[in-house]
Scaffold this motif. Sequence first.
Motif, PDB file in Angstrom:
ATOM      1  N   ALA A 184      77.484  40.056  89.170  1.00 16.72           N
ATOM      2  CA  ALA A 184      77.935  39.418  89.973  1.00 16.72           C
ATOM      3  C   ALA A 184      79.343  38.902  89.354  1.00 16.72           C
ATOM      4  CB  ALA A 184      76.720  38.757  90.610  1.00 16.72           C
ATOM      5  N   SER A 185      78.809  37.602  87.680  1.00 15.53           N
ATOM      6  CA  SER A 185      79.399  36.646  87.470  1.00 15.53           C
ATOM      7  C   SER A 185      80.554  37.848  86.731  1.00 15.53           C
ATOM      8  CB  SER A 185      78.873  35.608  85.960  1.00 15.53           C
ATOM      9  OG  SER A 185      77.909  37.267  85.291  1.00 15.53           O
ATOM     10  N   GLU A 190      80.531  28.432  71.956  1.00 17.01           N
ATOM     11  CA  GLU A 190      79.527  28.260  73.168  1.00 17.01           C
ATOM     12  C   GLU A 190      78.655  28.460  73.835  1.00 17.01           C
ATOM     13  OE1 GLU A 190      84.222  26.673  74.792  1.00 17.01           O
ATOM     14  OE2 GLU A 190      83.209  28.517  75.475  1.00 17.01           O
ATOM     15  N   THR A 191      78.605  29.715  73.773  1.00 18.13           N
ATOM     16  CA  THR A 191      77.606  30.724  74.608  1.00 18.13           C
ATOM     17  C   THR A 191      76.236  31.229  73.992  1.00 18.13           C
ATOM     18  OG1 THR A 191      78.946  32.826  74.026  1.00 18.13           O
ATOM     19  CG2 THR A 191      79.433  31.837  76.374  1.00 18.13           C
ATOM     20  N   ARG A 192      76.181  31.971  72.562  1.00 22.66           N
ATOM     21  CA  ARG A 192      75.626  32.370  71.939  1.00 22.66           C
ATOM     22  C   ARG A 192      74.146  31.358  71.894  1.00 22.66           C
ATOM     23  NH1 ARG A 192      78.090  31.091  66.489  1.00 22.66           N
ATOM     24  NH2 ARG A 192      79.145  33.142  66.780  1.00 22.66           N
ATOM     25  N   VAL A 236      75.783  37.820  79.901  1.00 17.28           N
ATOM     26  CA  VAL A 236      75.479  36.769  80.153  1.00 17.28           C
ATOM     27  C   VAL A 236      76.008  35.791  79.914  1.00 17.28           C
ATOM     28  CG1 VAL A 236      73.840  35.231  79.969  1.00 17.28           C
ATOM     29  CG2 VAL A 236      73.249  37.629  79.940  1.00 17.28           C
ATOM     30  N   THR A 237      76.627  35.204  81.250  1.00 17.62           N
ATOM     31  CA  THR A 237      77.827  33.752  80.760  1.00 17.62           C
ATOM     32  C   THR A 237      77.192  32.548  80.970  1.00 17.62           C
ATOM     33  OG1 THR A 237      78.160  33.242  83.062  1.00 17.62           O
ATOM     34  CG2 THR A 237      79.531  35.010  82.261  1.00 17.62           C
ATOM     35  N   GLY A 238      75.833  32.527  81.501  1.00 16.76           N
ATOM     36  CA  GLY A 238      74.680  31.358  81.104  1.00 16.76           C
ATOM     37  C   GLY A 238      74.264  31.081  82.449  1.00 16.76           C
ATOM     38  N   VAL A 239      72.884  30.614  82.656  1.00 16.45           N
ATOM     39  CA  VAL A 239      71.677  30.627  83.180  1.00 16.45           C
ATOM     40  C   VAL A 239      71.459  31.302  84.743  1.00 16.45           C
ATOM     41  CG1 VAL A 239      71.585  27.890  83.525  1.00 16.45           C
ATOM     42  CG2 VAL A 239      69.836  29.123  83.677  1.00 16.45           C
TER      43      VAL A 239
END
Length: 262
Positions: free
Chosen positions: A135-136, A231-233, A188-191
Amino acid sequence: MPVTSRVERPDTAPDGPALPINELFASLQGEGKLAGVPSTFVRTSGCNLRCWFCDSYHTSWEPTHAWMGLDELVAEVDSLAPDHVVLTGGEPLIHDESATLLDRLSEDYHVTVETNGTLAPDAPIDLASISPKLASSTPSPANAPEGVDGTEGVDVGEWEERHEANRIDLDTLATLVERHEFQLKFVVTGVDDMAEVNELVTDLRGVAAAEVLDTDVLLMPEGQTRERLAETRNVVAELAREHGYRYTPRLHVDLWNDAPET
Ligand SMILES: C[S@@+](CC[C@H](N)C(=O)[O-])C[C@H]1O[C@@H](n2cnc3c(N)ncnc32)[C@H](O)[C@@H]1O
Ligand SMILES: Nc1nc2[nH]cc(C(=O)O)c2c(=O)[nH]1
Ligand code: SF4
Ligand SMILES: [Mg+2]
Protein backbone atom coordinates in the motif's frame (compact mmCIF):
# COMPACT_ATOMS: atom_id res chain seq x y z
CA MET A 1 32.11 0.18 -15.26
CA PRO A 2 28.90 -1.21 -16.64
CA VAL A 3 29.00 -1.94 -20.36
CA THR A 4 26.33 -0.25 -22.39
CA SER A 5 24.83 -0.99 -25.77
CA ARG A 6 23.89 2.13 -27.68
CA VAL A 7 22.83 1.94 -31.28
CA GLU A 8 20.49 4.36 -33.05
CA ARG A 9 17.18 2.58 -33.37
CA PRO A 10 13.76 3.40 -34.81
CA ASP A 11 10.96 4.66 -32.56
CA THR A 12 8.40 2.70 -34.57
CA ALA A 13 8.11 -1.08 -34.31
CA PRO A 14 10.01 -3.05 -36.97
CA ASP A 15 8.34 -5.93 -38.80
CA GLY A 16 8.16 -9.15 -36.79
CA PRO A 17 8.30 -9.69 -33.02
CA ALA A 18 9.79 -6.69 -31.21
CA LEU A 19 9.91 -5.05 -27.78
CA PRO A 20 10.03 -1.40 -26.67
CA ILE A 21 13.46 -1.18 -25.02
CA ASN A 22 14.46 1.59 -22.62
CA GLU A 23 18.01 0.36 -21.98
CA LEU A 24 20.22 -2.69 -22.51
CA PHE A 25 23.50 -2.95 -20.61
CA ALA A 26 25.80 -5.25 -18.67
CA SER A 27 26.36 -4.63 -14.96
CA LEU A 28 26.23 -6.53 -11.66
CA GLN A 29 22.89 -7.76 -10.37
CA GLY A 30 22.27 -5.24 -7.59
CA GLU A 31 19.37 -6.88 -5.77
CA GLY A 32 18.17 -10.17 -4.39
CA LYS A 33 19.51 -13.70 -4.08
CA LEU A 34 21.87 -13.19 -7.05
CA ALA A 35 23.26 -9.81 -5.94
CA GLY A 36 26.77 -9.33 -7.30
CA VAL A 37 26.41 -11.68 -10.29
CA PRO A 38 27.50 -10.19 -13.66
CA SER A 39 24.32 -9.84 -15.68
CA THR A 40 22.97 -8.32 -18.88
CA PHE A 41 19.92 -6.13 -18.22
CA VAL A 42 17.15 -5.82 -20.79
CA ARG A 43 14.75 -3.08 -19.70
CA THR A 44 11.40 -2.91 -21.47
CA SER A 45 9.24 0.20 -21.36
CA GLY A 46 5.64 0.45 -20.12
CA CYS A 47 4.01 -0.60 -16.84
CA ASN A 48 0.54 -1.45 -15.58
CA LEU A 49 1.23 0.16 -12.17
CA ARG A 50 2.57 3.56 -11.05
CA CYS A 51 4.59 3.34 -7.81
CA TRP A 52 5.26 6.86 -6.54
CA PHE A 53 8.89 5.84 -5.88
CA CYS A 54 9.54 4.08 -9.22
CA ASP A 55 13.29 4.18 -9.88
CA SER A 56 12.61 3.64 -13.59
CA TYR A 57 10.47 6.72 -14.20
CA HIS A 58 11.09 6.60 -17.96
CA THR A 59 9.45 3.19 -18.23
CA SER A 60 6.38 3.99 -16.14
CA TRP A 61 5.33 7.60 -15.55
CA GLU A 62 6.91 8.90 -18.78
CA PRO A 63 7.77 5.87 -20.92
CA THR A 64 10.52 6.25 -23.53
CA HIS A 65 11.99 3.54 -25.69
CA ALA A 66 13.28 2.42 -29.03
CA TRP A 67 11.85 -0.69 -30.69
CA MET A 68 14.15 -3.64 -31.09
CA GLY A 69 13.34 -6.74 -33.09
CA LEU A 70 13.93 -9.94 -31.13
CA ASP A 71 16.71 -11.09 -33.49
CA GLU A 72 18.59 -7.85 -32.87
CA LEU A 73 17.90 -8.05 -29.14
CA VAL A 74 19.23 -11.59 -28.82
CA ALA A 75 22.30 -10.63 -30.89
CA GLU A 76 22.99 -7.70 -28.51
CA VAL A 77 22.69 -9.99 -25.49
CA ASP A 78 25.02 -12.50 -27.19
CA SER A 79 27.58 -9.74 -27.82
CA LEU A 80 27.90 -9.04 -24.08
CA ALA A 81 29.81 -11.31 -21.70
CA PRO A 82 27.44 -12.33 -18.87
CA ASP A 83 25.70 -15.69 -18.86
CA HIS A 84 22.97 -14.26 -16.61
CA VAL A 85 20.25 -12.08 -18.11
CA VAL A 86 17.79 -9.91 -16.17
CA LEU A 87 14.58 -9.02 -18.00
CA THR A 88 13.09 -6.00 -16.27
CA GLY A 89 11.18 -2.81 -16.96
CA GLY A 90 8.74 -1.19 -16.52
CA GLU A 91 6.72 -4.35 -16.24
CA PRO A 92 8.23 -6.78 -18.75
CA LEU A 93 5.35 -9.26 -18.57
CA ILE A 94 2.76 -6.83 -20.01
CA HIS A 95 4.35 -7.55 -23.42
CA ASP A 96 3.43 -10.87 -25.11
CA GLU A 97 6.80 -10.73 -26.90
CA SER A 98 8.60 -11.06 -23.55
CA ALA A 99 7.51 -14.71 -23.45
CA THR A 100 8.96 -15.19 -26.94
CA LEU A 101 12.21 -13.55 -25.85
CA LEU A 102 12.34 -15.82 -22.78
CA ASP A 103 11.89 -18.86 -25.04
CA ARG A 104 14.78 -17.68 -27.20
CA LEU A 105 17.14 -17.02 -24.26
CA SER A 106 16.28 -20.05 -22.16
CA GLU A 107 18.78 -22.49 -23.63
CA ASP A 108 21.89 -20.30 -23.36
CA TYR A 109 21.25 -18.08 -20.32
CA HIS A 110 20.08 -18.08 -16.74
CA VAL A 111 17.24 -15.57 -16.91
CA THR A 112 15.80 -13.63 -13.99
CA VAL A 113 12.56 -11.76 -14.58
CA GLU A 114 11.92 -8.73 -12.40
CA THR A 115 8.13 -8.45 -12.11
CA ASN A 116 5.50 -6.81 -9.94
CA GLY A 117 3.68 -10.16 -9.79
CA THR A 118 0.43 -9.15 -11.50
CA LEU A 119 0.98 -11.27 -14.64
CA ALA A 120 2.09 -14.89 -15.09
CA PRO A 121 2.61 -15.94 -18.71
CA ASP A 122 3.65 -19.54 -19.31
CA ALA A 123 7.31 -18.92 -20.15
CA PRO A 124 10.71 -20.31 -19.12
CA ILE A 125 11.98 -18.24 -16.19
CA ASP A 126 14.95 -19.41 -14.08
CA LEU A 127 14.29 -16.97 -11.23
CA ALA A 128 11.02 -15.10 -10.85
CA SER A 129 12.02 -12.02 -8.88
CA ILE A 130 8.60 -10.99 -7.68
CA SER A 131 8.15 -7.59 -6.07
CA PRO A 132 4.51 -7.32 -4.96
CA LYS A 133 3.59 -3.73 -4.36
CA LEU A 134 2.55 -2.71 -0.85
CA ALA A 135 0.00 0.00 0.00
CA SER A 136 2.93 2.34 0.71
CA SER A 137 3.78 2.30 -3.03
CA THR A 138 0.46 3.81 -4.11
CA PRO A 139 0.77 7.22 -5.76
CA SER A 140 -1.24 10.26 -4.73
CA PRO A 141 -1.20 13.94 -5.66
CA ALA A 142 0.90 14.50 -2.50
CA ASN A 143 3.71 12.00 -3.26
CA ALA A 144 3.71 11.77 -7.08
CA PRO A 145 7.02 12.42 -8.86
CA GLU A 146 7.69 16.12 -9.28
CA GLY A 147 5.98 17.68 -12.28
CA VAL A 148 4.24 14.49 -13.37
CA ASP A 149 0.73 15.81 -12.75
CA GLY A 150 1.26 18.40 -15.46
CA THR A 151 2.58 15.83 -17.93
CA GLU A 152 0.30 15.30 -20.91
CA GLY A 153 -2.08 12.41 -20.39
CA VAL A 154 -1.07 11.68 -16.77
CA ASP A 155 -3.85 11.83 -14.18
CA VAL A 156 -2.41 10.93 -10.76
CA GLY A 157 -5.85 10.56 -9.16
CA GLU A 158 -6.83 8.03 -11.81
CA TRP A 159 -3.54 6.10 -11.31
CA GLU A 160 -4.06 6.12 -7.55
CA GLU A 161 -7.25 4.11 -8.11
CA ARG A 162 -5.84 1.84 -10.82
CA HIS A 163 -2.67 1.10 -8.86
CA GLU A 164 -4.60 0.32 -5.69
CA ALA A 165 -7.04 -1.93 -7.57
CA ASN A 166 -4.39 -3.90 -9.45
CA ARG A 167 -1.26 -4.08 -7.31
CA ILE A 168 -1.99 -7.47 -5.64
CA ASP A 169 -3.43 -10.54 -7.34
CA LEU A 170 -3.01 -13.50 -5.00
CA ASP A 171 -3.86 -16.15 -7.62
CA THR A 172 -1.24 -14.77 -10.00
CA LEU A 173 1.35 -14.68 -7.22
CA ALA A 174 0.50 -18.32 -6.42
CA THR A 175 0.94 -19.30 -10.08
CA LEU A 176 4.35 -17.62 -10.22
CA VAL A 177 5.68 -19.32 -7.07
CA GLU A 178 4.30 -22.69 -8.16
CA ARG A 179 5.89 -22.53 -11.63
CA HIS A 180 9.31 -21.03 -10.94
CA GLU A 181 12.20 -20.67 -8.58
CA PHE A 182 11.35 -17.36 -6.97
CA GLN A 183 12.07 -14.62 -4.48
CA LEU A 184 9.51 -12.24 -2.98
CA LYS A 185 11.28 -8.89 -2.84
CA PHE A 186 9.33 -6.25 -0.96
CA VAL A 187 10.26 -2.57 -1.18
CA VAL A 188 10.05 -1.44 2.44
CA THR A 189 9.67 2.22 3.40
CA GLY A 190 9.48 1.64 7.17
CA VAL A 191 8.10 -0.38 10.06
CA ASP A 192 4.49 0.36 9.07
CA ASP A 193 4.87 -1.85 5.97
CA MET A 194 5.52 -5.02 7.96
CA ALA A 195 1.93 -5.92 8.88
CA GLU A 196 1.05 -6.03 5.18
CA VAL A 197 4.19 -8.05 4.31
CA ASN A 198 3.35 -10.65 6.98
CA GLU A 199 -0.31 -10.79 5.96
CA LEU A 200 0.53 -11.25 2.29
CA VAL A 201 3.05 -14.02 3.02
CA THR A 202 0.46 -15.80 5.19
CA ASP A 203 -2.25 -15.43 2.52
CA LEU A 204 0.10 -16.71 -0.18
CA ARG A 205 1.04 -19.73 1.92
CA GLY A 206 -2.70 -20.38 2.26
CA VAL A 207 -3.35 -20.58 -1.49
CA ALA A 208 -0.07 -21.64 -3.14
CA ALA A 209 0.79 -25.30 -3.69
CA ALA A 210 4.50 -24.43 -3.38
CA GLU A 211 6.38 -23.83 -0.15
CA VAL A 212 7.23 -20.20 0.67
CA LEU A 213 10.15 -20.13 3.09
CA ASP A 214 11.02 -17.12 5.24
CA THR A 215 14.31 -17.07 3.33
CA ASP A 216 12.40 -16.61 0.06
CA VAL A 217 11.12 -13.31 1.47
CA LEU A 218 13.53 -10.43 0.98
CA LEU A 219 13.16 -6.94 2.43
CA MET A 220 14.69 -4.22 0.25
CA PRO A 221 15.06 -0.65 1.49
CA GLU A 222 13.25 1.98 -0.57
CA GLY A 223 15.69 4.42 -2.11
CA GLN A 224 17.00 5.39 -5.50
CA THR A 225 19.82 7.56 -4.15
CA ARG A 226 22.64 6.90 -1.69
CA GLU A 227 21.21 9.65 0.52
CA ARG A 228 17.77 8.06 0.74
CA LEU A 229 19.23 4.56 1.28
CA ALA A 230 21.29 5.92 4.15
CA GLU A 231 17.97 6.72 5.82
CA THR A 232 16.20 3.42 5.09
CA ARG A 233 18.78 0.61 4.97
CA ASN A 234 19.45 0.11 8.68
CA VAL A 235 15.78 0.34 9.59
CA VAL A 236 14.97 -2.34 7.00
CA ALA A 237 17.93 -4.56 8.00
CA GLU A 238 16.67 -4.51 11.61
CA LEU A 239 13.16 -5.44 10.42
CA ALA A 240 14.63 -8.42 8.54
CA ARG A 241 16.44 -9.54 11.71
CA GLU A 242 13.32 -9.15 13.77
CA HIS A 243 11.02 -11.08 11.40
CA GLY A 244 13.46 -13.75 10.18
CA TYR A 245 13.31 -12.60 6.55
CA ARG A 246 16.29 -11.87 4.29
CA TYR A 247 17.64 -8.39 3.67
CA THR A 248 18.77 -7.38 0.23
CA PRO A 249 21.04 -4.44 -0.51
CA ARG A 250 20.77 -2.27 -3.62
CA LEU A 251 24.36 -2.58 -4.81
CA HIS A 252 23.88 -0.43 -7.93
CA VAL A 253 22.72 2.46 -5.74
CA ASP A 254 25.67 1.98 -3.34
CA LEU A 255 28.15 1.68 -6.23
CA TRP A 256 26.78 3.99 -8.93
CA ASN A 257 23.96 5.95 -7.24
CA ASP A 258 21.51 4.26 -9.67
CA ALA A 259 22.88 6.15 -12.69
CA PRO A 260 21.34 5.14 -16.05
CA GLU A 261 22.68 1.84 -17.43
CA THR A 262 23.97 0.60 -14.08
C1 LIG B 1 11.74 -0.78 -11.77
S1 LIG B 1 11.17 -2.33 -11.16
C2 LIG B 1 10.82 -3.21 -12.69
C3 LIG B 1 10.20 -4.55 -12.50
C4 LIG B 1 8.75 -4.58 -12.00
N1 LIG B 1 7.96 -3.55 -12.57
C5 LIG B 1 8.73 -4.50 -10.48
O1 LIG B 1 8.31 -3.48 -9.94
O2 LIG B 1 9.12 -5.49 -9.86
C6 LIG B 1 12.68 -3.19 -10.62
C7 LIG B 1 12.84 -3.37 -9.14
O3 LIG B 1 13.09 -2.10 -8.54
C8 LIG B 1 12.32 -1.99 -7.37
N2 LIG B 1 12.18 -0.57 -7.07
C9 LIG B 1 11.64 0.38 -7.86
N3 LIG B 1 11.75 1.59 -7.29
C10 LIG B 1 12.41 1.41 -6.12
C11 LIG B 1 12.83 2.28 -5.08
N4 LIG B 1 12.59 3.60 -5.10
N5 LIG B 1 13.49 1.74 -4.04
C12 LIG B 1 13.72 0.40 -3.97
N6 LIG B 1 13.35 -0.46 -4.92
C13 LIG B 1 12.70 0.04 -5.98
C14 LIG B 1 11.05 -2.75 -7.71
O4 LIG B 1 10.29 -3.10 -6.59
C15 LIG B 1 11.62 -3.95 -8.43
O5 LIG B 1 12.04 -4.92 -7.50
N1 LIG C 1 22.53 -3.33 -11.20
C1 LIG C 1 21.20 -3.39 -11.23
N2 LIG C 1 20.58 -4.42 -10.62
C2 LIG C 1 19.23 -4.48 -10.72
N3 LIG C 1 18.42 -5.47 -10.25
C3 LIG C 1 17.16 -5.19 -10.61
C4 LIG C 1 17.15 -4.01 -11.34
C5 LIG C 1 15.94 -3.49 -12.01
O1 LIG C 1 15.85 -2.30 -12.30
O2 LIG C 1 15.04 -4.30 -12.22
C6 LIG C 1 18.46 -3.54 -11.41
C7 LIG C 1 19.13 -2.42 -12.00
O3 LIG C 1 18.56 -1.49 -12.55
N4 LIG C 1 20.50 -2.42 -11.89
S1 SF4 D 1 5.66 -1.76 -10.84
FE1 SF4 D 1 7.87 -1.60 -11.18
S2 SF4 D 1 8.13 -0.41 -13.10
FE2 SF4 D 1 5.97 -0.26 -12.47
S3 SF4 D 1 5.90 1.68 -11.40
FE3 SF4 D 1 6.27 0.09 -9.83
S4 SF4 D 1 8.50 -0.11 -9.63
FE4 SF4 D 1 8.07 1.07 -11.51
MG1 LIG E 1 16.53 -0.67 -11.11
